[in-house]
Design an enzyme around this catalytic site. Structure first.
Site, short mmCIF file in Angstrom:
data_model
loop_
_atom_site.label_atom_id
_atom_site.label_comp_id
_atom_site.label_asym_id
_atom_site.label_seq_id
_atom_site.Cartn_x
_atom_site.Cartn_y
_atom_site.Cartn_z
N ARG A 5 -6.37 -8.29 15.39
CA ARG A 5 -5.00 -7.80 15.37
C ARG A 5 -4.98 -6.32 14.99
O ARG A 5 -5.88 -5.83 14.31
CB ARG A 5 -4.15 -8.57 14.35
CG ARG A 5 -4.12 -10.06 14.56
CD ARG A 5 -3.37 -10.77 13.45
NE ARG A 5 -1.96 -10.37 13.40
CZ ARG A 5 -1.11 -10.77 12.46
NH1 ARG A 5 -1.51 -11.56 11.50
NH2 ARG A 5 0.15 -10.38 12.50
N TYR A 9 -3.24 0.80 -3.68
CA TYR A 9 -3.78 1.04 -2.34
C TYR A 9 -4.61 2.32 -2.31
O TYR A 9 -5.74 2.33 -1.78
CB TYR A 9 -2.64 1.14 -1.33
CG TYR A 9 -3.10 1.28 0.11
CD1 TYR A 9 -3.65 0.21 0.79
CD2 TYR A 9 -2.96 2.50 0.77
CE1 TYR A 9 -4.07 0.34 2.11
CE2 TYR A 9 -3.37 2.63 2.09
CZ TYR A 9 -3.93 1.55 2.75
OH TYR A 9 -4.34 1.69 4.06
N ALA A 37 -6.09 3.80 -4.77
CA ALA A 37 -7.31 3.60 -5.55
C ALA A 37 -8.35 2.84 -4.75
O ALA A 37 -9.54 3.18 -4.76
CB ALA A 37 -6.98 2.85 -6.84
#
Length: 249
Positions: free
Chosen positions: A12, A145, A147
């Protein structure tokens, strides 16, 4: 002989773009993700699927076993799968932080470890990690996110140093805005989606946002022999979005 790639989340979005470009380069692909593959990937004899929840500690071992079972081992690992959520520091829980780190950071590292014996047996390999421009800079409420993606960039360099002696290269790609269902839904959630898309497009020097195939193309290149002298790099693929300094006028 065709090379074999493991692509997490390869069915995806960005992952599908990666899978399709690798297939076009005559690479066989094992897609590791929770959802079964959809046509035409599910009908392609050069694609196999292994069910994997990357938040689970046993996922890397199971994926490595599947790569051995279906294709006799992997030459290429593309750590693509990841999650993102927006939380202020005050709202974020330790469980949310741990889930982000488990999927975005722990799984890629230990999947590389699980596939290492196969790559060594084959005489070398290639690890490509999908980081983010948010490993360099930040959007609001993306503490976890950012990090995790900065960590991806960091361990990419470290693995390049440690595994060079095994003829295993390790690079990362830092995508910018890539068109996907998730990003499309985000745009549609804005008060004026058309205006939001226009303003977003203006941030890109080439006048458009990215597509999954844009990332797939650079993955296919980095996995090829044409990139045999490239390792330890984080390559930004963002249509020039992050190189132009903003002005207040």
């Amino acid at each position: 002989m065709s090379k074999v790639a493991v692509v997490t989340g390869g069915g995806r979005g960005i992952g599908r773009g990666i899978t399709e470009q690798l297939l076009a380069a005559n690479v066989k692909v094992l897609v590791a993700q929770r959802q079964p593959l959809e046509p035409p990937l599910s009908n392609n004899p050069n694609v196999q699927w292994v069910e994997a929840d990357l938040s689970h500690r046993d996922a890397p071992t199971n994926i490595a076993k599947a790569a051995e079972h279906y294709f006799g081992g992997a030459d290429i690992l593309v750590n693509n799968a990841g999650i993102m959520f927006e939380r202020s520091l005050e709202e974020m829980t330790e469980d949310e932080w741990d889930t982000m780190m488990a999927i975005n950071l722990r799984a890629p590292i230990f999947l590389a470890k699980a596939l290492l014996p196969q790559m060594r047996r084959k005489g070398g390999g290639c690890i490509i990690n999908i980081g983010s421009i948010e490993g360099h800079a930040a959007n609001s409420f993306h503490t976890a996110y950012c990090a995790s993606k900065a960590g991806v960039h960091g361990f990419t360099r470290a693995l390049a140093v440690d595994l060079g002696k095994d003829n295993i290269r390790c690079n990362a790609i830092a995508p910018g805005w890539i068109d996907s269902d998730l990003n499309s839904n985000y745009i549609q959630s804005q008060p004026d989606p058309k205006q939001a898309l226009r303003e977003l497009t203006k941030q890109h020097l080439i006048g458009r946002t990215g597509t999954p195939s844009d990332i797939g193309n650079i993955v296919a290149f980095l996995a090829s022999d044409a990139a045999s002298f490239i390792t330890g790099q984080v390559i930004t693929v963002d249509g020039g979005r992050t190189v132009k300094l903003p002005l207040p006028f």
